[in-house]
Design a protein around this motif. Structure first.
Motif, PDB file in Angstrom:
ATOM      1  N   PRO A 104     -74.053   5.589   7.932  1.00  0.00           N
ATOM      2  CA  PRO A 104     -75.402   5.848   7.445  1.00  0.00           C
ATOM      3  C   PRO A 104     -76.452   5.681   8.542  1.00  0.00           C
ATOM      4  N   PHE A 105     -77.595   6.292   8.308  1.00  0.00           N
ATOM      5  CA  PHE A 105     -78.698   6.242   9.256  1.00  0.00           C
ATOM      6  C   PHE A 105     -79.251   4.829   9.340  1.00  0.00           C
ATOM      7  N   ASP A 106     -79.312   4.286  10.535  1.00  0.00           N
ATOM      8  CA  ASP A 106     -79.896   2.973  10.798  1.00  0.00           C
ATOM      9  C   ASP A 106     -81.148   3.196  11.637  1.00  0.00           C
ATOM     10  N   PRO A 107     -82.326   3.066  11.037  1.00  0.00           N
ATOM     11  CA  PRO A 107     -83.558   3.370  11.782  1.00  0.00           C
ATOM     12  C   PRO A 107     -83.688   2.617  13.103  1.00  0.00           C
ATOM     13  N   VAL A 108     -83.238   1.375  13.131  1.00  0.00           N
ATOM     14  CA  VAL A 108     -83.390   0.581  14.344  1.00  0.00           C
ATOM     15  C   VAL A 108     -82.622   1.197  15.506  1.00  0.00           C
ATOM     16  N   HIS A 109     -81.430   1.730  15.221  1.00  0.00           N
ATOM     17  CA  HIS A 109     -80.589   2.277  16.276  1.00  0.00           C
ATOM     18  C   HIS A 109     -80.672   3.794  16.391  1.00  0.00           C
TER      19      HIS A 109
END
Length: 273
Positions: A104-109
């Motif tokens: 899933p999309f991890d905004p931090v990375h």
């Protein structure tokens, strides 16, 4: 040839036909051509991102609704470009990152991506549908200037967002389309002057119920504008949404195995002589 693909999310052809004054002006000067095409079904966002970028219809790709949160099983424009040693970039909704980079999309990375080993090497990804289109185009131009990509995807969301809030027949929806045209008028002349081939299209349209997903013409008819010397600019063609991936690969000169609308390409004129 370097190519920029702009996907104006949720823009129905019924509005694009009169609201995109700058794009139509470029066409009137002989710099481009406007077509109306029919999107694949269902007329939903994530399935049609996959369709545009891989040439595979949703019922075959398995990305058949917006909740299918997994990586694509298909080869996309990004994959073909990378295999040929080209540079890729995207300023786009985070579902594009989930389809082709990691999920899933991890905004931090994942929000700001810089990884030469990924299909989308350089990216600015957003997850808020109201993220300003003005910022998104600035994100895209930053990627273009810094990384000089051979393929750049630009995917703003505000037209779709206005459609869901106010419906097809609303001033808010129409004016969001006009604003998108205005942003293109700011950036696109420089792209064309530098020799980029530019495609402007949409994934799906919008209905008066503030939604989409079905077979109504206002949901399925979307615009396709093409600009640059790679294109034949022939009128009365009927390109398919599934042919965009292969057509972009042809323009960039990278090997692929996708369907192509050859009549769209300038080389088709030479073949006819």
């Amino acid at each position: 040839m370097k190519t920029i693909l702009v996907v104006l999310d949720g823009l129905s052809d019924s509005v694009a036909g009169y609201a995109m004054g700058y794009l139509h002006a470029e066409c009137a000067q002989g710099n481009g051509q406007y077509y109306a095409i029919t999107c694949e079904l269902p007329s939903l966002s994530r399935p049609l991102y996959e369709c545009i970028l891989t040439g595979v219809p949703p019922v075959i790709s398995g990305i058949i609704h917006n909740g299918v949160s997994r990586m694509s099983h298909q080869r996309s424009i990004f994959h073909y470009a990378r295999a040929a040693g080209r540079v890729t970039a995207a300023a786009a909704y985070h579902w594009v990152s989930e389809l082709y980079n990691r999920t899933p999309f991890d905004p931090v990375h994942d929000r700001h991506t810089s990884d030469p080993e990924l299909p989308v090497q350089y990216g600015h990804f957003y997850s808020d549908d109201s993220y300003p289109d003005s910022h998104l185009f600035e994100d895209a131009e930053s990627l273009r200037v810094q990384h000089d990509p051979d393929f750049l995807l630009i995917h703003p969301m505000n037209v779709d967002d206005a459609g869901h809030k106010f419906g097809l027949n609303s001033s808010q929806y129409r004016n969001r389309a006009r604003r998108a045209d205005g942003y293109l008028s700011h950036w696109m002349p420089q792209w064309l002057a530098e020799g980029y081939q530019v495609i402007v299209t949409s994934d799906h349209g919008m209905n008066e119920d503030h939604s989409h997903g079905g077979t109504l013409p206002e949901e399925t008819r979307v615009p396709l504008f093409v600009f640059g010397q790679a294109f034949s600019r022939q009128k009365d063609l009927m390109p398919r949404q599934t042919e965009l991936c292969g057509t972009v690969c042809e323009i960039m000169g990278v090997p692929h195995d996708k369907p192509v609308c050859r009549a769209l390409l300038a080389s088709a004129r030479g073949e006819e002589k």
